[in-house]
Design a protein around this motif. Structure first.
Motif, short mmCIF file in Angstrom:
data_model
loop_
_atom_site.label_atom_id
_atom_site.label_comp_id
_atom_site.label_asym_id
_atom_site.label_seq_id
_atom_site.Cartn_x
_atom_site.Cartn_y
_atom_site.Cartn_z
N THR A 96 0.83 -1.21 0.00
CA THR A 96 0.00 0.00 0.00
C THR A 96 0.86 1.25 0.00
N GLU A 97 1.92 1.26 0.79
CA GLU A 97 2.82 2.42 0.84
C GLU A 97 3.51 2.64 -0.51
N ILE A 98 3.85 1.56 -1.19
CA ILE A 98 4.48 1.67 -2.52
C ILE A 98 3.52 2.35 -3.49
N LEU A 99 2.29 1.89 -3.53
CA LEU A 99 1.31 2.49 -4.44
C LEU A 99 1.03 3.95 -4.09
N ASP A 100 0.92 4.26 -2.81
CA ASP A 100 0.70 5.64 -2.38
C ASP A 100 1.87 6.53 -2.77
N TRP A 101 3.09 6.04 -2.55
CA TRP A 101 4.27 6.83 -2.85
C TRP A 101 4.39 7.06 -4.36
N LEU A 102 4.15 6.03 -5.14
CA LEU A 102 4.19 6.18 -6.60
C LEU A 102 3.21 7.24 -7.08
N SER A 103 1.98 7.18 -6.58
CA SER A 103 0.96 8.12 -7.05
C SER A 103 1.25 9.55 -6.60
N GLU A 104 1.93 9.72 -5.49
CA GLU A 104 2.19 11.06 -4.98
C GLU A 104 3.45 11.69 -5.55
N ASP A 148 16.40 -6.79 -17.23
CA ASP A 148 15.11 -6.12 -17.13
C ASP A 148 14.99 -5.41 -15.79
N GLY A 149 14.02 -4.55 -15.69
CA GLY A 149 13.81 -3.83 -14.44
C GLY A 149 12.95 -2.61 -14.65
N PHE A 150 12.86 -1.79 -13.63
CA PHE A 150 12.02 -0.60 -13.65
C PHE A 150 12.88 0.64 -13.48
N THR A 151 12.51 1.69 -14.21
CA THR A 151 13.12 3.00 -14.04
C THR A 151 12.02 3.96 -13.63
N LEU A 152 12.24 4.67 -12.53
CA LEU A 152 11.26 5.64 -12.02
C LEU A 152 11.81 7.04 -12.16
N TYR A 153 10.93 7.97 -12.48
CA TYR A 153 11.27 9.39 -12.52
C TYR A 153 10.37 10.07 -11.49
N CYS A 154 10.96 10.41 -10.35
CA CYS A 154 10.19 10.95 -9.23
C CYS A 154 10.81 12.26 -8.76
N ASP A 155 10.09 13.35 -8.97
CA ASP A 155 10.58 14.67 -8.56
C ASP A 155 12.03 14.89 -9.01
N THR A 190 13.19 -4.83 -9.50
CA THR A 190 11.76 -4.99 -9.27
C THR A 190 11.16 -3.63 -8.98
N LEU A 191 9.85 -3.54 -9.10
CA LEU A 191 9.18 -2.27 -8.79
C LEU A 191 9.38 -1.92 -7.32
N ARG A 192 9.29 -2.90 -6.44
CA ARG A 192 9.50 -2.67 -5.01
C ARG A 192 10.89 -2.10 -4.75
N LEU A 200 14.14 2.46 -3.14
CA LEU A 200 15.37 3.22 -3.34
C LEU A 200 15.06 4.66 -3.71
N ALA A 201 14.08 4.88 -4.58
CA ALA A 201 13.69 6.24 -4.95
C ALA A 201 13.21 7.02 -3.73
N ALA A 202 12.43 6.38 -2.87
CA ALA A 202 11.94 7.04 -1.66
C ALA A 202 13.09 7.40 -0.73
N ALA A 203 14.08 6.53 -0.63
CA ALA A 203 15.24 6.82 0.22
C ALA A 203 16.04 7.99 -0.34
N LYS A 204 16.22 8.02 -1.67
CA LYS A 204 16.93 9.14 -2.30
C LYS A 204 16.16 10.44 -2.10
N TRP A 205 14.84 10.38 -2.28
CA TRP A 205 14.00 11.56 -2.11
C TRP A 205 14.08 12.08 -0.68
N LYS A 206 14.01 11.15 0.28
CA LYS A 206 14.06 11.53 1.70
C LYS A 206 15.40 12.20 2.01
N GLU A 207 16.48 11.61 1.52
CA GLU A 207 17.81 12.17 1.77
C GLU A 207 17.95 13.57 1.14
N ALA A 208 17.43 13.75 -0.06
CA ALA A 208 17.53 15.04 -0.74
C ALA A 208 16.68 16.11 -0.07
N ASN A 209 15.62 15.72 0.60
CA ASN A 209 14.69 16.68 1.20
C ASN A 209 14.81 16.81 2.72
#
Length: 77
Positions: free
Chosen positions: A21-29, A45-52, A60-62, A67-76
């Motif tokens: 649930t947190e993954i889906l919420d974070w992706l949408s936000e 194969d794999g996923f590439t995310l562009y977040c802020d 994997t998507l997870r 990892l994107a959330a951790a990078k975002w948290k560290e940057a902010n």
């Protein structure tokens, strides 16, 4: 490790642990785009995310989201 090697190493925070649930919420936000990359002889194969304006890849998507959330948290922080 000498200074030359350390200057070529990208520092990366430890991935966060999100529930489904947190993954889906974070992706949408926070993410503008999520791309699935099909495997080729040169790349896995794999996923590439562009977040802020932060580009993150994971097998994997997870993995990519945590990892994107951790990078975002560290940057902010």
């Amino acid at each position: 490790m000498n200074w030359v090697q350390s200057s070529w190493t990208e520092r990366c925070p430890a991935p966060l642990e999100f529930s489904d649930t947190e993954i889906l919420d974070w992706l949408s936000e926070y993410c503008d785009q999520a791309v699935y990359n099909r495997p080729t002889p040169q790349y896995r194969d794999g996923f590439t995310l562009y977040c802020d304006e932060i580009k993150t890849s994971g097998a994997t998507l997870r993995e990519a989201v945590c990892l994107a959330a951790a990078k975002w948290k560290e940057a902010n922080d």
